[in-house]
Scaffold this motif. Sequence first.
Motif, PDB file in Angstrom:
ATOM      1  N   ILE A   1       0.809  -1.226   0.000  1.00  0.00           N
ATOM      2  CA  ILE A   1       0.000   0.000   0.000  1.00  0.00           C
ATOM      3  C   ILE A   1       0.841   1.274   0.000  1.00  0.00           C
ATOM      4  O   ILE A   1       0.282   2.364  -0.087  1.00  0.00           O
ATOM      5  N   LEU A   2       2.165   1.149   0.094  1.00  0.00           N
ATOM      6  CA  LEU A   2       3.010   2.345   0.150  1.00  0.00           C
ATOM      7  C   LEU A   2       2.842   3.248  -1.074  1.00  0.00           C
ATOM      8  O   LEU A   2       2.728   4.473  -0.924  1.00  0.00           O
ATOM      9  N   PRO A   3       2.833   2.718  -2.313  1.00  0.00           N
ATOM     10  CA  PRO A   3       2.640   3.623  -3.466  1.00  0.00           C
ATOM     11  C   PRO A   3       1.298   4.358  -3.418  1.00  0.00           C
ATOM     12  O   PRO A   3       1.240   5.562  -3.691  1.00  0.00           O
ATOM     13  N   ALA A   4       0.236   3.640  -3.037  1.00  0.00           N
ATOM     14  CA  ALA A   4      -1.076   4.288  -2.926  1.00  0.00           C
ATOM     15  C   ALA A   4      -1.068   5.333  -1.822  1.00  0.00           C
ATOM     16  O   ALA A   4      -1.620   6.430  -1.982  1.00  0.00           O
ATOM     17  N   PHE A   5      -0.422   5.011  -0.704  1.00  0.00           N
ATOM     18  CA  PHE A   5      -0.354   5.946   0.413  1.00  0.00           C
ATOM     19  C   PHE A   5       0.370   7.229   0.018  1.00  0.00           C
ATOM     20  O   PHE A   5      -0.081   8.335   0.334  1.00  0.00           O
ATOM     21  N   ALA A   6       1.486   7.089  -0.686  1.00  0.00           N
ATOM     22  CA  ALA A   6       2.243   8.267  -1.116  1.00  0.00           C
ATOM     23  C   ALA A   6       1.421   9.105  -2.091  1.00  0.00           C
ATOM     24  O   ALA A   6       1.387  10.349  -1.992  1.00  0.00           O
ATOM     25  N   GLY A   7       0.749   8.458  -3.038  1.00  0.00           N
ATOM     26  CA  GLY A   7      -0.070   9.195  -3.993  1.00  0.00           C
ATOM     27  C   GLY A   7      -1.222   9.920  -3.323  1.00  0.00           C
ATOM     28  O   GLY A   7      -1.518  11.080  -3.649  1.00  0.00           O
ATOM     29  N   ILE A   8      -1.884   9.255  -2.373  1.00  0.00           N
ATOM     30  CA  ILE A   8      -2.991   9.876  -1.646  1.00  0.00           C
ATOM     31  C   ILE A   8      -2.505  11.084  -0.847  1.00  0.00           C
ATOM     32  O   ILE A   8      -3.158  12.124  -0.812  1.00  0.00           O
ATOM     33  N   THR A   9      -1.338  10.943  -0.210  1.00  0.00           N
ATOM     34  CA  THR A   9      -0.793  12.030   0.598  1.00  0.00           C
ATOM     35  C   THR A   9      -0.520  13.268  -0.237  1.00  0.00           C
ATOM     36  O   THR A   9      -0.933  14.395   0.111  1.00  0.00           O
ATOM     37  N   VAL A  10       0.145  13.095  -1.364  1.00  0.00           N
ATOM     38  CA  VAL A  10       0.471  14.241  -2.224  1.00  0.00           C
ATOM     39  C   VAL A  10      -0.797  14.859  -2.803  1.00  0.00           C
ATOM     40  O   VAL A  10      -0.937  16.086  -2.875  1.00  0.00           O
ATOM     41  N   PHE A  11      -1.740  14.018  -3.212  1.00  0.00           N
ATOM     42  CA  PHE A  11      -2.991  14.513  -3.780  1.00  0.00           C
ATOM     43  C   PHE A  11      -3.764  15.327  -2.756  1.00  0.00           C
ATOM     44  O   PHE A  11      -4.304  16.405  -3.065  1.00  0.00           O
ATOM     45  N   ARG A  12      -3.825  14.833  -1.518  1.00  0.00           N
ATOM     46  CA  ARG A  12      -4.553  15.567  -0.487  1.00  0.00           C
ATOM     47  C   ARG A  12      -3.849  16.862  -0.126  1.00  0.00           C
ATOM     48  O   ARG A  12      -4.505  17.883   0.132  1.00  0.00           O
ATOM     49  N   TRP A  13      -2.523  16.844  -0.113  1.00  0.00           N
ATOM     50  CA  TRP A  13      -1.784  18.085   0.160  1.00  0.00           C
ATOM     51  C   TRP A  13      -2.098  19.138  -0.891  1.00  0.00           C
ATOM     52  O   TRP A  13      -2.276  20.318  -0.573  1.00  0.00           O
ATOM     53  N   ASP A  14      -2.188  18.721  -2.145  1.00  0.00           N
ATOM     54  CA  ASP A  14      -2.536  19.643  -3.222  1.00  0.00           C
ATOM     55  C   ASP A  14      -3.924  20.234  -2.993  1.00  0.00           C
ATOM     56  O   ASP A  14      -4.137  21.441  -3.178  1.00  0.00           O
ATOM     57  N   ILE A  15      -4.882  19.405  -2.583  1.00  0.00           N
ATOM     58  CA  ILE A  15      -6.233  19.909  -2.303  1.00  0.00           C
ATOM     59  C   ILE A  15      -6.208  20.873  -1.118  1.00  0.00           C
ATOM     60  O   ILE A  15      -6.882  21.919  -1.135  1.00  0.00           O
ATOM     61  N   ASN A  16      -5.425  20.545  -0.103  1.00  0.00           N
ATOM     62  CA  ASN A  16      -5.383  21.380   1.098  1.00  0.00           C
ATOM     63  C   ASN A  16      -4.754  22.744   0.831  1.00  0.00           C
ATOM     64  O   ASN A  16      -5.085  23.717   1.522  1.00  0.00           O
ATOM     65  N   ILE A  17      -3.853  22.825  -0.131  1.00  0.00           N
ATOM     66  CA  ILE A  17      -3.306  24.130  -0.510  1.00  0.00           C
ATOM     67  C   ILE A  17      -4.434  25.040  -0.955  1.00  0.00           C
ATOM     68  O   ILE A  17      -4.526  26.223  -0.564  1.00  0.00           O
ATOM     69  N   ARG A  18      -5.318  24.508  -1.789  1.00  0.00           N
ATOM     70  CA  ARG A  18      -6.433  25.310  -2.295  1.00  0.00           C
ATOM     71  C   ARG A  18      -7.420  25.658  -1.179  1.00  0.00           C
ATOM     72  O   ARG A  18      -7.920  26.790  -1.120  1.00  0.00           O
ATOM     73  N   GLU A  19      -7.694  24.703  -0.307  1.00  0.00           N
ATOM     74  CA  GLU A  19      -8.655  24.970   0.762  1.00  0.00           C
ATOM     75  C   GLU A  19      -8.111  25.948   1.801  1.00  0.00           C
ATOM     76  O   GLU A  19      -8.857  26.759   2.344  1.00  0.00           O
ATOM     77  N   SER A  20      -6.825  25.863   2.071  1.00  0.00           N
ATOM     78  CA  SER A  20      -6.251  26.728   3.107  1.00  0.00           C
ATOM     79  C   SER A  20      -6.183  28.188   2.690  1.00  0.00           C
ATOM     80  O   SER A  20      -6.066  29.066   3.551  1.00  0.00           O
ATOM     81  N   THR A  21      -6.254  28.463   1.385  1.00  0.00           N
ATOM     82  CA  THR A  21      -6.192  29.865   0.941  1.00  0.00           C
ATOM     83  C   THR A  21      -7.427  30.663   1.338  1.00  0.00           C
ATOM     84  O   THR A  21      -7.379  31.899   1.358  1.00  0.00           O
ATOM     85  N   VAL A  22      -8.528  29.989   1.646  1.00  0.00           N
ATOM     86  CA  VAL A  22      -9.765  30.715   1.961  1.00  0.00           C
ATOM     87  C   VAL A  22     -10.164  30.593   3.429  1.00  0.00           C
ATOM     88  O   VAL A  22     -11.149  31.208   3.842  1.00  0.00           O
ATOM     89  N   LEU A  23      -9.428  29.814   4.212  1.00  0.00           N
ATOM     90  CA  LEU A  23      -9.806  29.638   5.616  1.00  0.00           C
ATOM     91  C   LEU A  23      -9.699  30.947   6.394  1.00  0.00           C
ATOM     92  O   LEU A  23     -10.388  31.122   7.401  1.00  0.00           O
ATOM     93  N   GLY A  24      -8.846  31.854   5.938  1.00  0.00           N
ATOM     94  CA  GLY A  24      -8.718  33.132   6.618  1.00  0.00           C
ATOM     95  C   GLY A  24      -9.984  33.960   6.586  1.00  0.00           C
ATOM     96  O   GLY A  24     -10.147  34.898   7.385  1.00  0.00           O
TER      97      GLY A  24
END
Length: 271
Positions: A199-222
């Motif tokens: 599951i390591l390849p899937a875990f790494a892909g999920i982590t990077v994908f979620r980080w990318d989504i969180n960049i977009r979400e964190s820009t509006v939390l302010g």
Amino acid sequence: MMTMTDLAHRTWRRRSTRKELALWLGWLLLVALFVFCWQVMTESTIWAFVTDAPRQAADIGSRMFPPRWEYIPALLEPLWDTLNIATLGTLLALFMAVPVAFMAARNTTPSTRFVRPVALLIIVASRSINSLIWALLLVAVIGPGVMAGIVAIALRSIGFVAKLLYEAIEEIDEAQVEAVAATGASKAQVMDYAVVPQILPAFAGITVFRWDINIRESTVLGLVGAGGLGLRLQESLNVLAWPQVTVIFILILITVLVSEWVSAKVRHAII
């Protein structure tokens, strides 16, 4: 019994009369639902504002140019806060989501009757509440600032990461698990040598994908007081500083594009 003449006069029909009536009834109900929803949506609409919207948009658009480029130095610290919110929130989510994923997967959960439903409930609860709602609650509990944003991103991300990860766990090759277990390995060793490597390849892909989504979400939390670029955006909107709003929009766009590029490169390198 039908004769040859009766068979010759029969015509082919795609649906029976009952199915045709059911189809028309379905369309009628759909139209009725659309009309009802339209009435509910527009009953409090002030149409004078709607018709005036193009002129207002053109007026605001004219005030947004030229951008106030000298405002960029004031955005560097909020930009750094936004990146920290996304990154630390993702890491905190991973720390909590991995155990939840293993408890939710049928082939690794300690109990399918008790533990798995609780894990699935956590996943559904996390995914059903938007990060802005989490931020609103946490700003009231923790207070305004970056910490509220980090925890909001983490709580929102748990469900996403855990769901995709537990699905990856359930899809592993059980033959490898059985082979390692046949050597007399303990449960921890089976997990370490047979489950985790798959599951390591899937875990790494999920982590990077979620980080990318969180960049977009964190820009509006302010916008709700959770720090980052959104806080500067809210301040500029409150004082109608439209040239500053343009600069913030451009910076958010560049940040999202860069994070998308980095995420794509890392996922390509991993997968």
